[in-house]
Design a protein around this motif. Structure first.
Motif, PDB file in Angstrom:
ATOM      1  N   THR A   1       0.831  -1.210   0.000  1.00  0.00           N
ATOM      2  CA  THR A   1       0.000   0.000   0.000  1.00  0.00           C
ATOM      3  C   THR A   1       0.856   1.247   0.000  1.00  0.00           C
ATOM      4  O   THR A   1       0.537   2.238  -0.682  1.00  0.00           O
ATOM      5  N   ILE A   2       1.955   1.231   0.747  1.00  0.00           N
ATOM      6  CA  ILE A   2       2.867   2.376   0.757  1.00  0.00           C
ATOM      7  C   ILE A   2       3.386   2.649  -0.650  1.00  0.00           C
ATOM      8  O   ILE A   2       3.388   3.799  -1.114  1.00  0.00           O
ATOM      9  N   LYS A   3       3.827   1.621  -1.338  1.00  0.00           N
ATOM     10  CA  LYS A   3       4.369   1.809  -2.687  1.00  0.00           C
ATOM     11  C   LYS A   3       3.307   2.346  -3.644  1.00  0.00           C
ATOM     12  O   LYS A   3       3.611   3.160  -4.526  1.00  0.00           O
ATOM     13  N   GLU A   4       2.071   1.908  -3.454  1.00  0.00           N
ATOM     14  CA  GLU A   4       0.974   2.404  -4.292  1.00  0.00           C
ATOM     15  C   GLU A   4       0.630   3.857  -3.990  1.00  0.00           C
ATOM     16  O   GLU A   4       0.073   4.560  -4.853  1.00  0.00           O
ATOM     17  N   THR A   5       0.958   4.327  -2.796  1.00  0.00           N
ATOM     18  CA  THR A   5       0.641   5.692  -2.386  1.00  0.00           C
ATOM     19  C   THR A   5       1.594   6.713  -2.993  1.00  0.00           C
ATOM     20  O   THR A   5       1.229   7.862  -3.231  1.00  0.00           O
ATOM     21  N   PHE A   6       2.814   6.319  -3.261  1.00  0.00           N
ATOM     22  CA  PHE A   6       3.793   7.230  -3.841  1.00  0.00           C
ATOM     23  C   PHE A   6       3.376   7.642  -5.255  1.00  0.00           C
ATOM     24  O   PHE A   6       2.769   6.867  -5.989  1.00  0.00           O
ATOM     25  N   PHE A   7       3.731   8.847  -5.643  1.00  0.00           N
ATOM     26  CA  PHE A   7       3.496   9.290  -7.017  1.00  0.00           C
ATOM     27  C   PHE A   7       4.472  10.419  -7.349  1.00  0.00           C
ATOM     28  O   PHE A   7       4.847  11.223  -6.491  1.00  0.00           O
ATOM     29  N   GLY A   8       4.884  10.438  -8.624  1.00  0.00           N
ATOM     30  CA  GLY A   8       5.797  11.478  -9.080  1.00  0.00           C
ATOM     31  C   GLY A   8       6.997  11.592  -8.152  1.00  0.00           C
ATOM     32  O   GLY A   8       7.575  10.595  -7.718  1.00  0.00           O
ATOM     33  N   PRO A   9       7.367  12.859  -7.815  1.00  0.00           N
ATOM     34  CA  PRO A   9       8.507  13.044  -6.909  1.00  0.00           C
ATOM     35  C   PRO A   9       8.135  12.845  -5.445  1.00  0.00           C
ATOM     36  O   PRO A   9       9.006  12.906  -4.573  1.00  0.00           O
ATOM     37  N   PHE A  10       6.859  12.602  -5.178  1.00  0.00           N
ATOM     38  CA  PHE A  10       6.404  12.471  -3.798  1.00  0.00           C
ATOM     39  C   PHE A  10       6.547  11.016  -3.339  1.00  0.00           C
ATOM     40  O   PHE A  10       5.631  10.198  -3.441  1.00  0.00           O
ATOM     41  N   ARG A  11       7.721  10.734  -2.845  1.00  0.00           N
ATOM     42  CA  ARG A  11       8.051   9.413  -2.340  1.00  0.00           C
ATOM     43  C   ARG A  11       9.206   9.546  -1.359  1.00  0.00           C
ATOM     44  O   ARG A  11       9.983  10.498  -1.432  1.00  0.00           O
ATOM     45  N   VAL A  12       9.295   8.598  -0.445  1.00  0.00           N
ATOM     46  CA  VAL A  12      10.407   8.549   0.497  1.00  0.00           C
ATOM     47  C   VAL A  12      10.933   7.122   0.542  1.00  0.00           C
ATOM     48  O   VAL A  12      10.277   6.187   0.090  1.00  0.00           O
ATOM     49  N   SER A  13      12.121   6.956   1.089  1.00  0.00           N
ATOM     50  CA  SER A  13      12.719   5.624   1.145  1.00  0.00           C
ATOM     51  C   SER A  13      12.069   4.795   2.244  1.00  0.00           C
ATOM     52  O   SER A  13      11.583   5.316   3.245  1.00  0.00           O
ATOM     53  N   VAL A  14      12.078   3.472   2.017  1.00  0.00           N
ATOM     54  CA  VAL A  14      11.397   2.549   2.928  1.00  0.00           C
ATOM     55  C   VAL A  14      12.299   1.348   3.214  1.00  0.00           C
ATOM     56  O   VAL A  14      12.887   0.770   2.296  1.00  0.00           O
ATOM     57  N   LEU A  15      12.394   0.986   4.494  1.00  0.00           N
ATOM     58  CA  LEU A  15      13.036  -0.258   4.900  1.00  0.00           C
ATOM     59  C   LEU A  15      11.954  -1.208   5.395  1.00  0.00           C
ATOM     60  O   LEU A  15      11.201  -0.872   6.306  1.00  0.00           O
ATOM     61  N   PHE A  16      11.880  -2.384   4.787  1.00  0.00           N
ATOM     62  CA  PHE A  16      10.955  -3.418   5.239  1.00  0.00           C
ATOM     63  C   PHE A  16      11.733  -4.471   6.008  1.00  0.00           C
ATOM     64  O   PHE A  16      12.623  -5.126   5.466  1.00  0.00           O
TER      65      PHE A  16
END
Length: 291
Positions: A82-97
């Motif tokens: 869901t987090i990955k689906e929420t990102f769009f364009g330049p609006f994203r941050v890095s994620v550690l799972f």
């Protein structure tokens, strides 16, 4: 981590209480601010992600990152998607799972094996038992990525076969299934192994000393269980690449030291860019120079 904006790690935990362990590691890794959220689900995580995305300009988003944790790995995977689906364009941050420490533990186990066989698993035959749990699945996946053919063990042969097929389809690697509940089948599988990783539940022995000691082809044994009785009879929890009965041995605490180094490095790496997703393979790569 010294930039115009302080670093912020948003800890998204699927459990009712955020993991203190993961919070301490984040602080020790040098995060400036740690925001901790519990009971995170795919249904409520979007607003939390939006809060991380829309409070800083795109140029400063590399100073914000997300950590997805919790004891239920499947629940964490759903949150990550869901987090990955929420990102769009330049609006994203890095994620550690790293729900339940599955990725960092699996990476440490795979790298321990790689080190003990001289830096290459090409052509090696690895056995993971049981392999159908969260850590076991990732260990099998990573050992294959490093060049080994992997035997997937489980007391439920159907589960082992299903996992082997899924891993073959997703990685293109060489996987076969066997049942650890059949002594003859377990013995035959261990007999051709050069690497064995025990990733069973706490306090459950999955491999007796008689089944692995003195095997001429066996080069390394890794046991990820620290609670007596240990997963592999004849291994000590503190073993760290020590010789035991002709093989190199790693116990849970020996692997755990490497896991902690990888975990801290992964947290630090989140702030190098704003578009990094650290799953099992990426965590493995980060750990290569830490063994």
């Amino acid at each position: 981590m010294s930039n115009s904006k302080p670093t912020i790690l948003v800890q998204l935990d699927t459990d009712a209480q955020p993991s203190v362990f993961d919070g301490v590691v984040a602080v020790d890794a040098g995060v400036d601010h740690l925001f901790r959220h519990a009971s995170v689900t795919p249904d409520n995580v979007r607003d939390l992600v939006y809060g991380a995305l829309f409070t800083r300009g795109p140029a400063d988003l590399r100073q914000t990152a997300l950590f997805v944790g919790g004891s239920n790995v499947a629940a964490g995977e759903a949150v990550l998607e869901t987090i990955k689906e929420t990102f769009f364009g330049p609006f994203r941050v890095s994620v550690l799972f790293d729900a339940n420490g599955a990725n960092t533990t699996a990476a440490a186990a795979a790298l321990a094996a790689l080190t003990s066989v001289g830096g290459s698993l090409d052509g090696a035959h690895a056995v993971v038992l049981p392999a159908t749990g969260p850590v076991g699945q990732r260990v099998a996946r990573l050992l294959s990525r490093l060049g080994a053919s992997v035997s997937i063990g489980s007391r439920d042969l159907g589960r082992a076969q299903s996992l082997a097929e899924r891993l073959r389809n997703t990685t293109g690697g060489r996987f076969e299934a066997f049942t650890g509940g059949d002594p003859a089948q377990l013995n035959a599988t261990i007999a051709k192994a050069s690497v064995v990783v025990a990733a069973g539940p706490e306090g459950a022995q999955v491999l007796s000393a008689a089944l692995w000691q003195g095997r001429s082809d066996l080069r390394v044994v890794v046991d990820l269980n620290a609670v007596p009785p240990l997963g592999v009879e004849g291994i000590e929890a503190t073993d760290k690449n020590v010789e035991r009965h002709g093989a190199r041995a790693w116990g849970a605490l020996g692997v755990g030291g490497l896991k902690m180094k990888i975990h801290k490095k992964a947290v630090k790496a989140l702030f190098n860019a704003n578009d990094t997703i650290l799953d099992a393979e990426e965590v493995l790569e980060l750990g290569r120079d830490l063994v």
